[in-house]
Design a protein around this motif. Structure first.
Motif, PDB file in Angstrom:
ATOM      1  N   GLU A  44       0.929  -1.321   0.418  1.00  0.00           N
ATOM      2  CA  GLU A  44      -0.083   0.065  -0.007  1.00  0.00           C
ATOM      3  C   GLU A  44       1.030   1.614   0.442  1.00  0.00           C
ATOM      4  OE1 GLU A  44      -2.202  -3.109   0.078  1.00  0.00           O
ATOM      5  OE2 GLU A  44      -0.634  -2.899   1.357  1.00  0.00           O
ATOM      6  N   GLY A  49      -4.853   3.397   1.606  1.00  0.00           N
ATOM      7  CA  GLY A  49      -4.488   1.639   1.059  1.00  0.00           C
ATOM      8  C   GLY A  49      -5.310   0.820   2.139  1.00  0.00           C
ATOM      9  N   ASP A  52      -8.715   1.269   1.894  1.00  0.00           N
ATOM     10  CA  ASP A  52      -9.625   0.071   1.055  1.00  0.00           C
ATOM     11  C   ASP A  52      -9.514  -1.151   0.656  1.00  0.00           C
ATOM     12  OD1 ASP A  52     -10.473   2.835   1.039  1.00  0.00           O
ATOM     13  OD2 ASP A  52      -9.421   3.241  -0.322  1.00  0.00           O
ATOM     14  N   ASN A  53      -8.283  -1.787   1.236  1.00  0.00           N
ATOM     15  CA  ASN A  53      -8.028  -2.977   1.066  1.00  0.00           C
ATOM     16  C   ASN A  53      -8.673  -4.088   1.959  1.00  0.00           C
ATOM     17  OD1 ASN A  53      -6.993  -5.430   0.363  1.00  0.00           O
ATOM     18  ND2 ASN A  53      -4.898  -4.513  -0.062  1.00  0.00           N
ATOM     19  N   GLN A  55      -8.025  -7.342   2.715  1.00  0.00           N
ATOM     20  CA  GLN A  55      -6.727  -7.574   2.979  1.00  0.00           C
ATOM     21  C   GLN A  55      -6.551  -7.468   4.840  1.00  0.00           C
ATOM     22  OE1 GLN A  55      -2.948  -8.552   0.824  1.00  0.00           O
ATOM     23  NE2 GLN A  55      -2.140  -8.648   2.942  1.00  0.00           N
TER      24      GLN A  55
END
Length: 142
Positions: A44, A49, A52-53, A55
Motif C-alpha cells: 500500500e 490503501g 480500502d483493501n 486484506q
C-alpha cells in the motif's frame, strides 16, 4: 491535552499485525512496523490503501494502556478483575474492546472503556485474530 491517534492493521493473508499504518506514505517509508519493531513489508502506498483493501482489518488505538503499560487497541481481549461485594472474592472476566458508535467511544463488553471501568485492573491478554479461543471460552462459561 494531546491525544495520540494511531492504527494497526491485521493482515489476513500473512496473519500478522502491522503497526503505525497511519504513517504509510510509500512502500519504502519505514513507518509501518511489525510487532517486534522491524520494518514491515506491504504494497500500500498510503494509509487509505490499508483502509480500502479487504486484506486488512484496520484497528484504532484507544489512547489507553492496560495495567502493564501495554497499548489497548480495538479487537483486543482484556482480562479484568472484578470484585464481589460482601464476601471479598474476586473474579476475572474476558472482554472484547470495540468502538461503540452510539457512545462515540470504546467499550469493553458492556462498559465504557476508561470511564465506567477501572482500566488499572485490566490487562491485554490477546486479540480476536490471534486468540479467538479466549472469547469462545468465556462465552461457554455463561
Amino acid at each position: 491535552m494531546k491525544r495520540e491517534i494511531k492504527f494497526r492493521a491485521w493482515d489476513k493473508g500473512y496473519e500478522c499485525y502491522l503497526y503505525d499504518v497511519q504513517g504509510a506514505y510509500d512502500t519504502l517509508s519505514g513507518c509501518v512496523k511489525y510487532e517486534n519493531g522491524e520494518n514491515a513489508v506491504y504494497d500500500e502506498e498510503c494509509f487509505a490503501g490499508f483502509l480500502d483493501n479487504d486484506q486488512y482489518v484496520v484497528e484504532q488505538y484507544t489512547g489507553l494502556h492496560d495495567k502493564n503499560g501495554r497499548e489497548i487497541y480495538e479487537n483486543d481481549v482484556l482480562q479484568c478483575t472484578s470484585y464481589t461485594y460482601g464476601n471479598g472474592e474476586t473474579g476475572k472476566t474476558s472482554l472484547l474492546v470495540k468502538y461503540h458508535e452510539m457512545s462515540a467511544g470504546f467499550i469493553a463488553g458492556p462498559y465504557m472503556l476508561g470511564k465506567l471501568m477501572d482500566i488499572r485492573k485490566c490487562e491485554v491478554i490477546g486479540n480476536i485474530f490471534e486468540n479467538p479461543e479466549m472469547l469462545e471460552a468465556d462465552e461457554n462459561d455463561d
